[in-house]
Structure formats: structure tokens, C-alpha cells
Design a protein around this motif. Structure first.
Motif, PDB file in Angstrom:
ATOM      1  N   UNK A 425       0.817  -1.077   0.048  1.00 21.48           N
ATOM      2  CA  UNK A 425       0.081  -0.012  -0.168  1.00 21.48           C
ATOM      3  C   UNK A 425       0.708   1.275   0.103  1.00 21.48           C
ATOM      4  N   UNK A 426       2.223   1.080   0.383  1.00 15.55           N
ATOM      5  CA  UNK A 426       2.907   2.329   0.632  1.00 15.55           C
ATOM      6  C   UNK A 426       3.411   2.579  -0.992  1.00 15.55           C
ATOM      7  N   UNK A 427       3.852   1.388  -1.613  1.00 17.03           N
ATOM      8  CA  UNK A 427       4.491   1.485  -2.920  1.00 17.03           C
ATOM      9  C   UNK A 427       3.367   1.846  -4.170  1.00 17.03           C
ATOM     10  N   UNK A 428       2.084   1.396  -3.881  1.00 15.41           N
ATOM     11  CA  UNK A 428       0.992   1.310  -4.830  1.00 15.41           C
ATOM     12  C   UNK A 428       0.771   2.705  -5.329  1.00 15.41           C
ATOM     13  N   UNK A 429       0.527   3.704  -4.364  1.00 19.91           N
ATOM     14  CA  UNK A 429       0.119   5.169  -4.645  1.00 19.91           C
ATOM     15  C   UNK A 429       1.067   5.790  -5.610  1.00 19.91           C
ATOM     16  N   UNK A 430       2.561   5.308  -5.420  1.00 16.37           N
ATOM     17  CA  UNK A 430       3.498   6.017  -6.136  1.00 16.37           C
ATOM     18  C   UNK A 430       3.832   5.575  -7.705  1.00 16.37           C
ATOM     19  N   UNK A 431       2.992   4.439  -8.045  1.00 16.60           N
ATOM     20  CA  UNK A 431       2.927   4.087  -9.242  1.00 16.60           C
ATOM     21  C   UNK A 431       1.829   4.912 -10.226  1.00 16.60           C
ATOM     22  N   UNK A 432       1.056   5.739  -9.299  1.00 21.39           N
ATOM     23  CA  UNK A 432       0.201   6.713 -10.180  1.00 21.39           C
ATOM     24  C   UNK A 432       0.965   8.043 -10.235  1.00 21.39           C
ATOM     25  N   UNK A 433       1.655   8.133 -11.440  1.00 18.52           N
ATOM     26  CA  UNK A 433       2.579   9.386 -11.647  1.00 18.52           C
ATOM     27  C   UNK A 433       1.711  10.466 -12.314  1.00 18.52           C
ATOM     28  N   UNK A 434       1.671  11.669 -11.703  1.00 24.33           N
ATOM     29  CA  UNK A 434       0.820  12.813 -12.192  1.00 24.33           C
ATOM     30  C   UNK A 434       1.088  12.969 -13.542  1.00 24.33           C
ATOM     31  N   UNK A 435       2.275  13.029 -13.983  1.00 26.37           N
ATOM     32  CA  UNK A 435       2.493  13.374 -15.490  1.00 26.37           C
ATOM     33  C   UNK A 435       1.959  12.442 -16.431  1.00 26.37           C
ATOM     34  N   UNK A 436       1.730  11.472 -15.971  1.00 30.48           N
ATOM     35  CA  UNK A 436       0.949  10.073 -16.715  1.00 30.48           C
ATOM     36  C   UNK A 436      -0.437  10.187 -16.919  1.00 30.48           C
ATOM     37  N   UNK A 437      -1.286  11.151 -16.180  1.00 34.82           N
ATOM     38  CA  UNK A 437      -2.608  11.275 -16.328  1.00 34.82           C
ATOM     39  C   UNK A 437      -3.148  11.506 -17.739  1.00 34.82           C
ATOM     40  N   UNK A 438      -4.176  11.389 -18.132  1.00 37.18           N
ATOM     41  CA  UNK A 438      -5.047  10.184 -17.584  1.00 37.18           C
ATOM     42  C   UNK A 438      -4.855   8.833 -17.747  1.00 37.18           C
ATOM     43  N   UNK A 439      -3.637   8.581 -18.676  1.00 34.63           N
ATOM     44  CA  UNK A 439      -3.309   7.014 -18.818  1.00 34.63           C
ATOM     45  C   UNK A 439      -2.876   6.328 -17.644  1.00 34.63           C
ATOM     46  N   UNK A 440      -2.022   7.038 -16.813  1.00 32.74           N
ATOM     47  CA  UNK A 440      -1.514   6.035 -15.869  1.00 32.74           C
ATOM     48  C   UNK A 440      -0.844   4.847 -16.119  1.00 32.74           C
ATOM     49  N   UNK A 441      -0.027   4.625 -17.181  1.00 33.69           N
ATOM     50  CA  UNK A 441       0.455   3.653 -17.658  1.00 33.69           C
ATOM     51  C   UNK A 441       1.127   2.704 -16.693  1.00 33.69           C
ATOM     52  N   UNK A 442       2.165   3.554 -16.074  1.00 33.29           N
ATOM     53  CA  UNK A 442       2.928   2.779 -14.965  1.00 33.29           C
ATOM     54  C   UNK A 442       2.168   1.956 -13.796  1.00 33.29           C
ATOM     55  N   UNK A 443       1.020   2.469 -13.594  1.00 30.25           N
ATOM     56  CA  UNK A 443       0.266   1.957 -12.528  1.00 30.25           C
ATOM     57  C   UNK A 443      -0.368   0.841 -12.736  1.00 30.25           C
ATOM     58  N   UNK A 444      -1.111   0.889 -14.263  1.00 28.42           N
ATOM     59  CA  UNK A 444      -1.767  -0.188 -14.492  1.00 28.42           C
ATOM     60  C   UNK A 444      -1.052  -1.358 -15.125  1.00 28.42           C
ATOM     61  N   UNK A 445       0.179  -1.267 -15.434  1.00 30.74           N
ATOM     62  CA  UNK A 445       1.232  -2.028 -15.757  1.00 30.74           C
ATOM     63  C   UNK A 445       1.596  -2.841 -14.387  1.00 30.74           C
ATOM     64  N   UNK A 446       1.747  -1.963 -13.450  1.00 30.03           N
ATOM     65  CA  UNK A 446       2.258  -2.529 -12.202  1.00 30.03           C
ATOM     66  C   UNK A 446       1.099  -3.325 -11.383  1.00 30.03           C
ATOM     67  N   UNK A 447      -0.253  -2.948 -11.617  1.00 30.27           N
ATOM     68  CA  UNK A 447      -1.327  -3.893 -11.175  1.00 30.27           C
ATOM     69  C   UNK A 447      -1.384  -5.116 -11.881  1.00 30.27           C
ATOM     70  N   UNK A 448      -1.061  -5.378 -13.082  1.00 31.64           N
ATOM     71  CA  UNK A 448      -1.196  -6.407 -13.993  1.00 31.64           C
ATOM     72  C   UNK A 448       0.115  -7.303 -13.483  1.00 31.64           C
ATOM     73  N   UNK A 449       1.246  -6.767 -12.904  1.00 37.65           N
ATOM     74  CA  UNK A 449       2.482  -7.672 -12.680  1.00 37.65           C
ATOM     75  C   UNK A 449       2.040  -7.921 -11.428  1.00 37.65           C
TER      76      UNK A 449
END
Length: 507
Positions: A425-449
Motif C-alpha cells: 500500500x505504500x508502493x502502490x500510490x507511487x505508481x500513479x505518476x501525475x505526469x502520466x494522467x489520464x493514462x496512468x500506464x505505470x500504475x496499470x502495468x504494475x497492477x497487472x504484474x
């Protein structure tokens, strides 16, 4: 042998035994004296069911409401994020992500301290006190004027809430048999769904307030006030132990203890035992469950503190982002109840339930990665699919309540798993990178992995427990150990490693 437990004429003698658990002998369970007085009697199934119904009405109902409030309270920032919190507190860049992470840093830091306190102090009173305390922290949140202030507030909120989930898992093992635990634990965790739906309605209602304080402040004031009130209720109603609880008669206490003694785990022992701590470190189950917890929680931000932001990023409006939380909550609620019922109805389905839940999450995360940003409804449905993740995680917690014995070992295993919960839960929010909005590619790839790793670990856990039981069966064939002896060893606070009559629930 008697056909039933002691009648009312014998109750006064039992009552004298059960007034206060003994801590003089660390080798025995705190409830051992009451267990010993009735261990050679036969448990009446009708009496056992009647006591179970009373336990459900008191224990389960209190825990479910508590978890609704805990989930709402820690995710107040999600609702507040679209109502001016960021602007008023001058949050920039990754500041909002760090608010989510700070909660879990506090949660992580206080895992072992609260683990010790839960073992040594009366469970019900300690948990009730923390509810009151975190309600007080929540209600002061509107006084924060900067990132530093609200970050400190979130740290202490996480620290105080860190006792609740491990404490409630321990309570489940104190009051329910291993076969009863999946449905009760899933019913407890399914309140996440109720909380998600309720938060959407509250968020929608707050959105229509057009006077007085900033809208986001009302969210913390409302939930903080409710939580403090509920903590006071729990202080009077949540019991510490089956042998001392006033909501059961003395005779019913003997039934409650005899029911749970059949788990071969004992109930509670207040003496910390270093050898059990060492066994916990060496036990592969501990670290398999730890990895499962980390991988399960990395994606959590997407369906909690970033849920409203995600839905807005798909192309929905602010108010729409609030009531669009409701279907996700419904997926959680009904999915977890169904999973808990299946695992209770059929004994060999726990790992199957985890497998199905995590497979659905992999599909949802895959769609979030693969669908174009223009497909807002497809992405929204994909996000709703990811709400099944809590079914897989909560079912893994039954592996602690059902498959770990020795109270020191159990509470330390729980602490390690919830540290993994915090790390994710500490690491998860950091995958939502503001500059990637609205796609949030890093966050969604991290979720899949992360979901894929969790799915793999389900197979590893099953294989480990299957081999444990096979090895134990071979040893049992050479040196038989009857059920009564195994139960007695459980009440002596023996671990599942030392109690050769113990079998883990591997499926």
C-alpha cells in the motif's frame, strides 16, 4: 462419558473458574482452566449452534461495523480529493500519493508494537480504545493547513488503525472453528463493498453542500464523529475472551471454548515465547503469505484512494465519479460473500476461490493496460473487475486464523503479513505518476504484474501445504496421535509445527 455439557447446577463452580484467565503458567492457554473442567464431556451440536448464533450477533456484527468505519475513515482522502483538498492544502506533484503512503507507513511502523499489545492486554478493550483514538485523529484533519500537517495526521491515523485488522483476525480464531472462519472473515471483509457504496453516496451528498466550510472538511468531521461514538459502543460491548465475556452465560462460555478448542490451536496465551518467533521466521508459510500480501496490495490504490481520480480520468464528471463507486462496491460485497460461502460449504475450495478472484483481477488489469483512453466505459468495467482483489487477499488471511497455531507465532505471522500489506500500500500510490494522467500506464502495468505474482503464489502456497500434510500423515502412521491429545496440545499453546496431530487446511 456424559452426553452433554454440565447442567445449570454445575454452573456456579464453572463460573468461579472462568472469572479471569490465568497467566501464571505460560505453557497453558489463558482459558485452559475452564477447558479442563469440561474437556471430557461431549459437545451438544444444538447447544453449539445456539452459542454460534449468539457469537455471530455480538462479535461478527461489531467487527463488521468497525471495518466499515475503518475503511471509510482511511479513504476519506479519496472523497476529499475531488472537493478541494488538493487546492486548499497546496498539494502538488506526488504529494497526494504520499498522503496515501503515509497512512500505511504509520500502519507498518506500529504492526509489531500492537502485536505485542494485542497479546498481552485485553483484546476487546484495546481495540475499542484505538477506534476512539483514530476517530479523534480523523476529526482534527480539517485543522491541517499544509502537506506536512496532513501527512503527520495520516501517519498517526494509520498507526492507530493498524491494530484493527490483525486484532480482528485474531478474534476470529478465538471465537470460530476453522470451518466457520471463511464465511465469517469474508462477511467481515465484504463490508468494504458496503463502505465503498456508502462512501459514494456520502460523497455525492457532500457535493451538494454549498455553504459553511470547504466541502472536503465535512467528510472528516462526519466520519470522525461517527467513529468516536462507535468506539465508545465497542468499549462496552466487544468482549476480551470467551471465558470472561458477560454476553454468554457461564454454561455457554464452556460451549464456546470447547467449540474453538477443536481447532487444535488454543485460544489465547499472553506469554511471549521466543521459540515461536523463531519458528515463524523459519516457516515458509510466513513468507509466501508475505509476498501474497505485498502483491495483492500494490494495486489497491486504484480502487481506494485513487478510485475517484481514476474514474474522473476516464472521462466522467466529479459527481459521476462518486456514484460510479457504487457498482465496484457491489462487486466487492457480493463477490466476497459468495466466495466465503463456497469456501465454507465445500472444505477444499479456499485456494480455488483465491485462484478465481485473482484471475478476474488479472483480466481487469490487462484491460486497463490494453484499452485506449477513449474507451471510458470499457476502462470503468475493467476497474470494477479489479474490486474482486479483496476476496483473494481476505481468503489468504484465513490461512493465518486456520493454519497457524501457538499464540506468539500466530500474532507475529499476522504482523508480518500486515507489514507486507503496508509495503504494497505504500508502493502502490507511487505508481500513479501525475505526469502520466489520464493514462496512468505505470500504475496499470504494475497492477497487472502484481496480480500475476499473487496468482502464482496461490499455487506455491497450495503445494507447500499439501506437502506439509503428506509429511505429517506419514509421521502419524508411524506414531499415531489421537484427536483429544492434539486438542490438548493446542490448549498447551503448541504450534502447528510441534503439534503432530495438527493438519493445515490446504485447499
Amino acid at each position: 462419558m456424559n452426553s452433554s455439557f454440565p447442567e445449570k447446577s454445575e454452573v456456579s463452580e464453572i463460573q468461579n473458574i472462568s472469572i479471569e484467565p490465568s497467566v501464571k503458567s505460560g505453557g497453558f492457554d489463558d482459558n485452559y482452566e475452564l477447558y479442563k473442567a469440561t474437556k471430557d464431556t461431549e459437545l451438544d451440536p444444538l447447544e453449539a449452534k445456539r452459542v454460534l448464533r449468539k457469537v455471530d450477533r455480538r462479535i461478527l456484527s461489531l467487527l463488521m461495523v468497525t471495518y466499515i468505519l475503518q475503511y471509510l475513515d482511511k479513504n476519506c482522502v479519496n472523497l476529499a480529493s475531488v472537493y478541494g483538498l488538493k487546492k486548499d492544502l497546496h498539494l502538488k506533484g506526488q504529494d497526494y500519493s504520499w498522503l496515501t503512503s503515509m497512512f500505511y507507513i504509520g500502519y507498518l511502523v506500529f504492526q509489531f508494537p500492537f502485536g505485542f499489545l494485542l497479546q498481552y492486554f485485553p483484546t476487546g478493550r484495546l481495540l475499542s480504545s484505538t477506534i476512539i483514538a483514530w476517530g479523534a485523529v480523523l476529526i482534527t484533519t480539517p485543522a491541517c493547513k499544509s502537506f506536512a500537517g496532513i501527512a503527520a495526521n495520516r501517519f498517526f491515523l494509520g498507526a492507530l488503525e493498524s491494530a484493527t485488522n490483525p486484532g480482528n483476525v485474531l478474534l476470529m480464531s478465538m471465537w470460530y472453528t476453522t470451518q466457520e472462519q471463511p464465511l465469517r472473515l469474508e462477511a467481515y471483509y465484504s463490508t468494504i463493498g458496503i463502505a465503498t457504496m456508502f462512501s459514494g453516496l456520502i460523497g455525492y451528498a457532500v457535493g451538494h453542500i454549498n455553504s459553511g466550510l470547504s466541502k472536503w472538511m465535512y467528510i472528516f468531521l462526519i466520519f470522525g464523529s461517527i467513529t468516536i461514538t462507535w468506539g465508545l459502543v465497542c468499549l462496552f460491548l466487544l468482549p476480551d475472551s470467551p471465558s470472561t465475556t458477560p454476553f454468554l452465560t457461564p454454561h455457554e462460555r464452556t460451549v464456546a471454548i470447547a467449540r474453538v478448542a477443536s481447532n487444535r490451536q488454543g485460544i489465547k496465551n499472553r506469554q511471549f515465547k521466543p521459540y515461536q518467533a523463531l519458528q515463524m521466521v523459519k516457516d515458509p508459510k510466513t513468507w509466501i503469505l508475505f509476498v501474497m500480501a505485498v502483491s495483492a496490495q500494490i494495486p489497491t490504490a486504484a480502487v481506494t484512494s485513487f478510485a475517484s481520480i481514476n474514474i474522473e480520468s476516464f472521462g466522467f464528471g466529479t459527481l459521476q465519479s462518486q456514484y460510479m463507486l457504487i457498482p465496484g462496491g457491489a462487486v466487492q460485497l457480493f463477490g466476497m460473500l459468495l466466495g466465503g460461502w463456497i469456501a465454507t460449504r465445500w472444505k477444499e475450495m479456499r485456494c480455488v476461490v483465491m485462484f478465481v478472484a485473482n484471475t478476474i483481477c488479472v483480466i481487469g488489469a490487462g484491460l486497463l493496460v490494453g484499452l485506449p483512453t477513449s474507451n471510458k466505459w470499457g476502462r470503468l468495467v475493467a476497474l470494477w473487475l479489479c474490486y474482486t482483489q479483496n476476496l483473494g487477499f481476505s481468503m489468504s488471511l484465513t490461512m493465518i486464523s486456520s493454519n497457524v497455531a501457538g499464540y506468539t507465532k500466530k500474532q507475529l505471522t499476522s504482523a508480518v503479513v500486515f507489514i507486507g500489506f503496508c509495503v504494497g500500500n505504500v508502493a502502490g500510490p507511487q505508481t500513479f505518476i501525475t505526469s502520466e494522467a489520464p493514462g496512468y500506464k505505470t500504475a496499470y502495468i504494475s497492477m497487472l504484474v502484481a496480480y500475476s505474482i499473487k496468482l502464482l503464489m496461490v499455487f506455491v502456497l497450495y503445494a507447500h501445504m499439501w506437502m506439509f500434510n503428506k509429511k505429517r500423515d506419514r509421521a502419524q502412521a508411524e506414531v499415531p496421535l489421537d484427536e483429544k491429545t492434539a486438542i490438548e496440545l493446542g490448549m498447551h499453546d503448541e504450534t502447528e509445527i510441534d503439534n503432530k496431530g495438527f493438519r493445515v487446511i490446504s485447499t
